[in-house]
Design a protein around this motif. Sequence first.
Motif, PDB file in Angstrom:
ATOM      1  N   VAL A   4       0.867  -1.352   0.060  1.00  0.00           N
ATOM      2  CA  VAL A   4       0.043  -0.064   0.098  1.00  0.00           C
ATOM      3  C   VAL A   4       0.997   1.231   0.036  1.00  0.00           C
ATOM      4  O   VAL A   4       0.653   2.281  -0.625  1.00  0.00           O
ATOM      5  CB  VAL A   4      -0.799  -0.126   1.179  1.00  0.00           C
ATOM      6  N   THR A   5       1.948   1.238   0.823  1.00  0.00           N
ATOM      7  CA  THR A   5       2.749   2.381   0.939  1.00  0.00           C
ATOM      8  C   THR A   5       3.533   2.550  -0.468  1.00  0.00           C
ATOM      9  O   THR A   5       3.689   3.808  -0.879  1.00  0.00           O
ATOM     10  CB  THR A   5       3.748   2.226   2.008  1.00  0.00           C
ATOM     11  N   ASN A   6       3.676   1.522  -1.043  1.00  0.00           N
ATOM     12  CA  ASN A   6       4.692   1.615  -2.346  1.00  0.00           C
ATOM     13  C   ASN A   6       3.596   2.024  -3.559  1.00  0.00           C
ATOM     14  O   ASN A   6       3.795   2.812  -4.212  1.00  0.00           O
ATOM     15  CB  ASN A   6       5.273   0.291  -2.705  1.00  0.00           C
ATOM     16  N   TYR A   7       2.433   1.616  -3.237  1.00  0.00           N
ATOM     17  CA  TYR A   7       1.350   2.161  -4.278  1.00  0.00           C
ATOM     18  C   TYR A   7       1.251   3.624  -4.289  1.00  0.00           C
ATOM     19  O   TYR A   7       1.095   4.116  -5.275  1.00  0.00           O
ATOM     20  CB  TYR A   7       0.244   1.317  -3.923  1.00  0.00           C
ATOM     21  N   SER A   9       3.291   5.740  -2.809  1.00  0.00           N
ATOM     22  CA  SER A   9       4.228   6.657  -3.418  1.00  0.00           C
ATOM     23  C   SER A   9       4.371   6.508  -4.874  1.00  0.00           C
ATOM     24  O   SER A   9       4.890   7.819  -5.572  1.00  0.00           O
ATOM     25  CB  SER A   9       5.767   5.934  -2.739  1.00  0.00           C
ATOM     26  N   GLU A  10       4.149   5.668  -5.580  1.00  0.00           N
ATOM     27  CA  GLU A  10       4.350   5.578  -6.762  1.00  0.00           C
ATOM     28  C   GLU A  10       3.079   6.506  -7.470  1.00  0.00           C
ATOM     29  O   GLU A  10       3.528   7.129  -8.577  1.00  0.00           O
ATOM     30  CB  GLU A  10       4.229   4.217  -7.372  1.00  0.00           C
ATOM     31  N   ALA A  11       2.181   6.467  -6.840  1.00  0.00           N
ATOM     32  CA  ALA A  11       0.976   7.282  -7.543  1.00  0.00           C
ATOM     33  C   ALA A  11       1.411   8.690  -7.494  1.00  0.00           C
ATOM     34  O   ALA A  11       0.961   9.595  -8.431  1.00  0.00           O
ATOM     35  CB  ALA A  11      -0.375   6.992  -6.702  1.00  0.00           C
ATOM     36  N   PHE A  12       1.961   9.323  -6.222  1.00  0.00           N
ATOM     37  CA  PHE A  12       2.499  10.504  -6.107  1.00  0.00           C
ATOM     38  C   PHE A  12       3.459  11.003  -7.171  1.00  0.00           C
ATOM     39  O   PHE A  12       3.425  11.787  -7.708  1.00  0.00           O
ATOM     40  CB  PHE A  12       2.774  10.903  -4.536  1.00  0.00           C
ATOM     41  N   THR A  13       4.424   9.950  -7.315  1.00  0.00           N
ATOM     42  CA  THR A  13       5.327  10.319  -8.149  1.00  0.00           C
ATOM     43  C   THR A  13       4.949  10.352  -9.661  1.00  0.00           C
ATOM     44  O   THR A  13       5.413  11.249 -10.460  1.00  0.00           O
ATOM     45  CB  THR A  13       6.305   8.860  -8.310  1.00  0.00           C
ATOM     46  N   GLU A  14       3.835   9.442  -9.908  1.00  0.00           N
ATOM     47  CA  GLU A  14       3.407   9.533 -11.454  1.00  0.00           C
ATOM     48  C   GLU A  14       2.655  11.254 -11.508  1.00  0.00           C
ATOM     49  O   GLU A  14       2.806  11.527 -12.644  1.00  0.00           O
ATOM     50  CB  GLU A  14       2.442   8.328 -11.849  1.00  0.00           C
ATOM     51  N   LEU A  15       2.029  11.496 -10.428  1.00  0.00           N
ATOM     52  CA  LEU A  15       1.268  12.731 -10.512  1.00  0.00           C
ATOM     53  C   LEU A  15       2.147  13.899 -10.664  1.00  0.00           C
ATOM     54  O   LEU A  15       1.822  14.921 -11.299  1.00  0.00           O
ATOM     55  CB  LEU A  15       0.406  13.088  -9.218  1.00  0.00           C
ATOM     56  N   LYS A  16       3.335  13.832 -10.208  1.00  0.00           N
ATOM     57  CA  LYS A  16       4.423  14.867 -10.395  1.00  0.00           C
ATOM     58  C   LYS A  16       4.987  14.791 -11.468  1.00  0.00           C
ATOM     59  O   LYS A  16       5.432  16.008 -12.036  1.00  0.00           O
ATOM     60  CB  LYS A  16       5.397  14.644  -9.130  1.00  0.00           C
ATOM     61  N   SER A  17       5.417  13.923 -12.018  1.00  0.00           N
ATOM     62  CA  SER A  17       6.194  13.547 -13.370  1.00  0.00           C
ATOM     63  C   SER A  17       5.353  13.476 -14.762  1.00  0.00           C
ATOM     64  O   SER A  17       5.731  13.952 -15.649  1.00  0.00           O
ATOM     65  CB  SER A  17       7.448  12.557 -13.070  1.00  0.00           C
ATOM     66  N   ASN A  18       4.513  12.655 -14.690  1.00  0.00           N
ATOM     67  CA  ASN A  18       3.716  12.243 -15.820  1.00  0.00           C
ATOM     68  C   ASN A  18       2.364  13.002 -16.317  1.00  0.00           C
ATOM     69  O   ASN A  18       1.797  12.753 -17.534  1.00  0.00           O
ATOM     70  CB  ASN A  18       3.458  10.892 -15.808  1.00  0.00           C
ATOM     71  N   VAL A  19       1.712  13.916 -15.076  1.00  0.00           N
ATOM     72  CA  VAL A  19       0.436  14.422 -15.552  1.00  0.00           C
ATOM     73  C   VAL A  19       0.911  15.779 -15.881  1.00  0.00           C
ATOM     74  O   VAL A  19       1.784  16.745 -15.357  1.00  0.00           O
ATOM     75  CB  VAL A  19      -0.364  14.462 -14.303  1.00  0.00           C
ATOM     76  N   THR A  20       0.082  16.474 -16.829  1.00  0.00           N
ATOM     77  CA  THR A  20       0.256  17.715 -17.328  1.00  0.00           C
ATOM     78  C   THR A  20      -0.840  18.537 -16.676  1.00  0.00           C
ATOM     79  O   THR A  20      -2.009  18.199 -16.993  1.00  0.00           O
ATOM     80  CB  THR A  20       0.016  17.575 -18.973  1.00  0.00           C
ATOM     81  N   TRP A  21      -0.575  19.416 -15.917  1.00  0.00           N
ATOM     82  CA  TRP A  21      -1.470  20.118 -15.218  1.00  0.00           C
ATOM     83  C   TRP A  21      -1.775  21.346 -15.878  1.00  0.00           C
ATOM     84  O   TRP A  21      -0.943  21.893 -16.379  1.00  0.00           O
ATOM     85  CB  TRP A  21      -1.032  20.436 -13.556  1.00  0.00           C
TER      86      TRP A  21
END
Length: 65
Positions: A4-7, A9-21
């Motif tokens: 759960v912690t890994n999931y 963490s990966e979700a936040f990383t994806e939101l920071k790097s892959n999402v165009t805001w």
Amino acid sequence: MAKVTNYISEAFTELKSNVTWPEWAEVQRLTIIVAVFSVIFALVTFGVDKGFEVLVAKFYALLKN
């Protein structure tokens, strides 16, 4: 628990790097559009509800007489 912690963490990383805001101005513009259409939809729903209320009241008044 580590999964759960890994999931998360990966979700936040994806939101920071892959999402165009969107830009802040676009967010404000779209928020206003959504708010205006929400108010219009609420008023239309209110009008239809009141119209049915009047129709049902008249129908029951006819049945009473």
